[in-house]
Design a protein around this motif. Structure first.
Motif, PDB file in Angstrom:
ATOM      1  N   TYR A  40       0.737  -1.690   0.079  1.00 30.01           N
ATOM      2  CA  TYR A  40       0.302   0.180  -0.089  1.00 30.01           C
ATOM      3  C   TYR A  40       0.990   1.440   0.026  1.00 30.01           C
ATOM      4  O   TYR A  40       0.287   2.860   0.494  1.00 30.01           O
ATOM      5  CB  TYR A  40      -1.412  -0.019   0.758  1.00 30.01           C
ATOM      6  N   TYR A  73      -0.729   4.126 -10.827  1.00 29.70           N
ATOM      7  CA  TYR A  73      -2.340   4.916 -11.180  1.00 29.70           C
ATOM      8  C   TYR A  73      -1.800   6.560 -11.969  1.00 29.70           C
ATOM      9  O   TYR A  73      -2.228   7.271 -13.021  1.00 29.70           O
ATOM     10  CB  TYR A  73      -1.626   5.758  -9.723  1.00 29.70           C
ATOM     11  N   THR A  92      -8.675   5.635  -1.737  1.00 28.41           N
ATOM     12  CA  THR A  92      -9.298   6.070  -3.412  1.00 28.41           C
ATOM     13  C   THR A  92     -10.124   5.419  -3.553  1.00 28.41           C
ATOM     14  O   THR A  92     -10.680   4.368  -2.831  1.00 28.41           O
ATOM     15  CB  THR A  92      -7.422   5.613  -3.991  1.00 28.41           C
ATOM     16  N   PRO A 131     -12.359   3.468  -5.640  1.00 27.03           N
ATOM     17  CA  PRO A 131     -12.021   1.983  -6.262  1.00 27.03           C
ATOM     18  C   PRO A 131     -12.668   1.762  -7.654  1.00 27.03           C
ATOM     19  O   PRO A 131     -11.492   1.171  -7.973  1.00 27.03           O
ATOM     20  CB  PRO A 131     -13.322   0.902  -5.684  1.00 27.03           C
ATOM     21  N   ASP A 145      -9.166   2.376  -9.739  1.00 28.61           N
ATOM     22  CA  ASP A 145      -7.994   1.225 -10.202  1.00 28.61           C
ATOM     23  C   ASP A 145      -8.957   1.020 -11.571  1.00 28.61           C
ATOM     24  O   ASP A 145      -7.893   0.181 -12.689  1.00 28.61           O
ATOM     25  CB  ASP A 145      -8.172   0.042  -9.751  1.00 28.61           C
ATOM     26  N   VAL A 174      -7.867   1.362  -1.326  1.00 24.82           N
ATOM     27  CA  VAL A 174      -8.329   1.242  -2.138  1.00 24.82           C
ATOM     28  C   VAL A 174      -9.776   1.066  -1.367  1.00 24.82           C
ATOM     29  O   VAL A 174     -10.119  -0.295  -0.921  1.00 24.82           O
ATOM     30  CB  VAL A 174      -8.364   0.508  -2.872  1.00 24.82           C
ATOM     31  N   ASN A 175     -10.537   1.929  -1.346  1.00 25.94           N
ATOM     32  CA  ASN A 175     -12.227   1.645  -0.229  1.00 25.94           C
ATOM     33  C   ASN A 175     -13.169   1.177  -1.901  1.00 25.94           C
ATOM     34  O   ASN A 175     -13.512   0.964  -2.015  1.00 25.94           O
ATOM     35  CB  ASN A 175     -12.082   3.083  -0.536  1.00 25.94           C
ATOM     36  N   ASP A 176     -13.017  -0.684  -1.587  1.00 28.21           N
ATOM     37  CA  ASP A 176     -13.527  -1.269  -2.840  1.00 28.21           C
ATOM     38  C   ASP A 176     -14.529  -1.939  -1.530  1.00 28.21           C
ATOM     39  O   ASP A 176     -15.483  -2.132  -2.393  1.00 28.21           O
ATOM     40  CB  ASP A 176     -12.642  -2.509  -3.605  1.00 28.21           C
ATOM     41  N   ALA A 235     -11.294  -2.327   3.298  1.00 34.11           N
ATOM     42  CA  ALA A 235     -10.273  -1.023   3.732  1.00 34.11           C
ATOM     43  C   ALA A 235      -9.338  -0.617   4.638  1.00 34.11           C
ATOM     44  O   ALA A 235      -8.754  -0.874   5.508  1.00 34.11           O
ATOM     45  CB  ALA A 235     -11.234  -0.107   3.189  1.00 34.11           C
TER      46      ALA A 235
END
Lengths: 207, 207
Positions: free
Chosen positions: A188, A197, B124, B126, B129, B168-170, B175
């Motif tokens: 991360y 990115y 971030t 999701p 990506d 990443v807030n998937d 997360a």
């Protein structure tokens, strides 16, 4: 996504329990990194499997690899060579897979000079934390023994500064979990992912 | 052991879901860090508790704290101040307890300039990506929308470089777990623990 794998260097003073913690780490199926099997010139022992416990090679073959610059690190102990072949490490990293090395402190310092962006994890003995209390409190050790322990602790601390992380081996399962979390969170780190990115944004279609 | 706590700065673009992930992180009892409640001059809403949701203060009181240098960071939105009082943060860190801030990107950059050794985590969205694939693949967005998305992504990436980690807030629970692991492993960083080991060795009894 073609991010290169991370080189994870797991090391620490001899006798600290590196091998046991490493086996615990690899005993669960959910790890995403591969163990780099060391190469040695020492004789194969009964029960040992070539390519699993070690890559067993002759002294001539090993020295040929050193000469060609194909060893990431190596050292000689008691008349035998031990080391990490570069080819497997590079090929695996190129596939985007992390490589896990379990090596001695001297070898780790060689890797550090060649691969500074590796992840260097130092396993410390648990008594280091309690050293002072124990030395002062129990009052049973001879001055000579206390002196040696302090000297060893000082040497270890001097080497620790070359590493990124220090993990205490107080309990094998807990220490293994800490190491796994370190490997996870290193992925991360912004400097490792920002290129991905940036590439993505760059390659978006022209409007 | 009197190690100072870590200042954890959790931030990211507005709308990314910082509050939801933060609540998930604090919903489990086994965290060892404390949440720093923000201060605001906006009116208290029904159901909100002073000192829990926010520290509610008058404009005069807030500006007095700014003048005295007692705000770690602050910003003005729609005529109201929002910020982090310094006293609570410092007192908690001095006790050896980690402090968790959930703040906007502008505030995070202020903190970064004052506390560079804080742990800066960027949440971030999701879709970042998958942005390229989605833009190219679905072919439904107007050029205008695609352009705006790319602009936003570029801005976010420029800010991300100021942070230590990108998460990443998937999925909220995943997360939150990543953030907790980051906080855990930051405590193993050699530069944070080596002072403790050095002090310990230094303070061992003279022989």
């Amino acid at each position: 996504m073609s991010e290169r794998g991370l080189l994870i260097v797991f090391s620490g003073p001899s006798g600290v329990g590196k091998g046991t913690v490493r086996q615990e780490i690899f005993s669960t199926p959910n790890h995403k990194f591969e163990y780099s099997v060391s190469m040695t010139t020492r004789p194969q022992r009964p029960g040992e499997v070539d390519g699993v416990d070690y890559h067993f090679r002759s002294r001539e073959e090993f020295e040929e690899l050193i000469k060609k610059g194909e060893m990431l690190e190596y050292a000689e102990y008691v008349g035998n060579y031990y080391g990490t072949p570069l080819t497997y490490v590079n090929e695996t990293l190129d596939k985007g897979i992390d490589v896990f090395l379990e090596i001695e402190v001297q070898g780790a310092l060689q890797v550090k000079s060649k691969v500074p962006d590796g992840v260097f994890i130092f396993l410390t003995p648990p008594d280091l934390d309690e050293l002072q209390d124990r030395l002062v409190g129990r009052g049973t050790d001879s001055q000579e023994v206390i002196k040696k322990r302090i000297e060893r602790a000082k040497e270890e601390i001097a080497l620790m500064s070359e590493y990124d992380y220090a993990v205490v081996n107080d309990e094998v399962a807990v220490a293994a979990e800490r190491v796994k979390h370190i490997i996870e969170t290193e992925h991360y780190r912004v400097e490792r992912v920002i290129g991905h990115y940036r590439d993505m944004v760059k390659s978006t279609p022209k409007l």
